[in-house]
Write a protein that holds these residues in place. Structure first.
Motif, PDB file in Angstrom:
ATOM      1  N   UNK A 132       4.093 -30.520  -0.361  1.00 47.82           N
ATOM      2  CA  UNK A 132       4.355 -29.114  -0.663  1.00 47.82           C
ATOM      3  C   UNK A 132       4.900 -28.929  -2.078  1.00 47.82           C
ATOM      4  N   UNK A 133       5.813 -29.816  -2.479  1.00 45.69           N
ATOM      5  CA  UNK A 133       6.401 -29.702  -3.827  1.00 45.69           C
ATOM      6  C   UNK A 133       5.319 -29.887  -4.887  1.00 45.69           C
ATOM      7  N   UNK A 134       4.411 -30.830  -4.654  1.00 44.11           N
ATOM      8  CA  UNK A 134       3.301 -31.024  -5.607  1.00 44.11           C
ATOM      9  C   UNK A 134       2.475 -29.753  -5.720  1.00 44.11           C
ATOM     10  N   UNK A 135       2.117 -29.181  -4.564  1.00 45.06           N
ATOM     11  CA  UNK A 135       1.245 -28.000  -4.588  1.00 45.06           C
ATOM     12  C   UNK A 135       1.960 -26.787  -5.173  1.00 45.06           C
ATOM     13  N   UNK A 136       3.249 -26.691  -4.886  1.00 46.16           N
ATOM     14  CA  UNK A 136       4.042 -25.549  -5.342  1.00 46.16           C
ATOM     15  C   UNK A 136       4.276 -25.570  -6.855  1.00 46.16           C
ATOM     16  N   UNK A 137       4.539 -26.746  -7.388  1.00 46.26           N
ATOM     17  CA  UNK A 137       4.968 -26.852  -8.795  1.00 46.26           C
ATOM     18  C   UNK A 137       3.866 -27.368  -9.717  1.00 46.26           C
ATOM     19  N   UNK A 138       2.877 -28.070  -9.166  1.00 44.88           N
ATOM     20  CA  UNK A 138       1.849 -28.685 -10.012  1.00 44.88           C
ATOM     21  C   UNK A 138       2.274 -30.024 -10.579  1.00 44.88           C
ATOM     22  N   UNK A 139       3.537 -30.374 -10.411  1.00 43.93           N
ATOM     23  CA  UNK A 139       4.009 -31.675 -10.920  1.00 43.93           C
ATOM     24  C   UNK A 139       3.661 -32.748  -9.889  1.00 43.93           C
ATOM     25  N   UNK A 140       3.021 -33.848 -10.303  1.00 49.92           N
ATOM     26  CA  UNK A 140       2.708 -34.879  -9.317  1.00 49.92           C
ATOM     27  C   UNK A 140       3.967 -35.478  -8.692  1.00 49.92           C
ATOM     28  N   UNK A 141       4.004 -35.459  -7.379  1.00 48.92           N
ATOM     29  CA  UNK A 141       5.121 -36.065  -6.632  1.00 48.92           C
ATOM     30  C   UNK A 141       4.531 -37.230  -5.846  1.00 48.92           C
ATOM     31  N   UNK A 142       5.026 -38.419  -6.107  1.00 45.54           N
ATOM     32  CA  UNK A 142       4.425 -39.624  -5.512  1.00 45.54           C
ATOM     33  C   UNK A 142       5.203 -40.045  -4.273  1.00 45.54           C
ATOM     34  N   UNK A 143       4.474 -40.280  -3.203  1.00 48.16           N
ATOM     35  CA  UNK A 143       5.070 -40.645  -1.908  1.00 48.16           C
ATOM     36  C   UNK A 143       5.275 -42.163  -1.851  1.00 48.16           C
ATOM     37  N   UNK A 144       6.458 -42.581  -2.231  1.00 46.57           N
ATOM     38  CA  UNK A 144       6.779 -44.010  -2.190  1.00 46.57           C
ATOM     39  C   UNK A 144       7.769 -44.309  -1.084  1.00 46.57           C
ATOM     40  N   UNK A 145       7.573 -43.644   0.038  1.00 44.32           N
ATOM     41  CA  UNK A 145       8.478 -43.842   1.185  1.00 44.32           C
ATOM     42  C   UNK A 145       7.773 -44.740   2.196  1.00 44.32           C
ATOM     43  N   UNK A 146       8.376 -45.873   2.483  1.00 45.55           N
ATOM     44  CA  UNK A 146       7.808 -46.771   3.483  1.00 45.55           C
ATOM     45  C   UNK A 146       8.108 -46.232   4.876  1.00 45.55           C
ATOM     46  N   UNK A 147       7.129 -46.271   5.754  1.00 46.58           N
ATOM     47  CA  UNK A 147       7.349 -45.873   7.147  1.00 46.58           C
ATOM     48  C   UNK A 147       6.859 -47.045   7.993  1.00 46.58           C
ATOM     49  N   UNK A 179       6.277 -36.410 -13.899  1.00 46.08           N
ATOM     50  CA  UNK A 179       6.006 -36.862 -12.525  1.00 46.08           C
ATOM     51  C   UNK A 179       7.331 -37.179 -11.849  1.00 46.08           C
ATOM     52  N   UNK A 180       7.301 -37.089 -10.532  1.00 53.59           N
ATOM     53  CA  UNK A 180       8.483 -37.396  -9.719  1.00 53.59           C
ATOM     54  C   UNK A 180       8.076 -38.466  -8.703  1.00 53.59           C
ATOM     55  N   UNK A 181       8.830 -39.547  -8.683  1.00 53.75           N
ATOM     56  CA  UNK A 181       8.536 -40.642  -7.745  1.00 53.75           C
ATOM     57  C   UNK A 181       9.616 -40.644  -6.661  1.00 53.75           C
ATOM     58  N   UNK A 182       9.199 -40.645  -5.409  1.00 51.64           N
ATOM     59  CA  UNK A 182      10.147 -40.607  -4.285  1.00 51.64           C
ATOM     60  C   UNK A 182      10.132 -41.944  -3.559  1.00 51.64           C
ATOM     61  N   UNK A 183      11.288 -42.581  -3.484  1.00 48.80           N
ATOM     62  CA  UNK A 183      11.368 -43.905  -2.866  1.00 48.80           C
ATOM     63  C   UNK A 183      12.351 -43.889  -1.696  1.00 48.80           C
TER      64      UNK A 183
END
Ligand code: DLZ
Length: 157
Positions: A105-120, A77-81
């Motif tokens: 897009x990266x999740x759908x493209x690679x199948x690896x879960x990419x977690x959206x940990x970006x505060x807006x 998994x990839x966590x994005x902060x």
């Protein structure tokens, strides 16, 4: 009738390899997200040498690093902060929207879960409230989500 089979990802981190990508922009918030995230990964027993912390300049750059990490085959998994604060960001929609679209897009493209940990958020105060203040901790939540999704992927594969 046979019982309905159910699937969900376990909350145990042992055996998982996790990439944490952190934007330097608004570091006074992102550092807190990183701390909470890594503490939660440790508490869930992800091994120390299976947690890689990757630094990028700003939230806009997270997507590229997320793709490289996901495509490397090294991570479950990839966590994005990051923290995009409207008051200080002339192109808030482009930076925040670009990051969100890119991660999906990266999740759908690679199948690896990419977690959206970006505060807006509208301002710095709101961001801090979500980085260990009264509105919770996006870093901790992101770690828990990454573990659950990585384990769900394994359960379904
Ligand atoms: C340029 C910029 C601005 C104005 N605001 C933010 C922000 O609030 N949060 C964030 O993570 N990054 C910001 N950036 C930097 C962009 O993400 C990016 O690093 C630059 O535009 C260079 O591509």
């Amino acid at each position: 009738m046979p019982p309905v089979r159910e699937f969900e990802g376990s909350h145990e981190g042992a055996g998982l390899r996790i990439a944490v990508i952190a934007a330097r922009w608004n570091g006074f918030v992102v550092d807190r997200l990183v701390e909470g995230c890594i503490n939660t990964l440790r508490q869930r027993e992800v091994e120390e040498d299976c947690i890689h912390l990757i630094h990028v300049p700003g939230s806009f750059e997270i997507t590229a690093a997320a793709r490289w990490a996901a495509e490397s085959g090294h991570y479950d998994a990839v966590i994005c902060l990051g923290a995009v604060i409207r008051g200080e960001t002339a192109h808030f929609e482009y930076v925040a929207g670009g990051a969100a679209d890119g991660m999906r897009e990266v999740t759908l493209l690679t199948g690896v879960p990419v977690v959206f940990g970006v505060l807006t958020t509208e301002n710095a105060e709101q961001a801090l409230e979500r980085a260990g203040g009264k509105e919770g901790h996006k870093g901790e939540e992101s770690a828990a989500t990454a573990i659950e999704m990585a384990n769900l992927r394994k359960a379904l594969s």
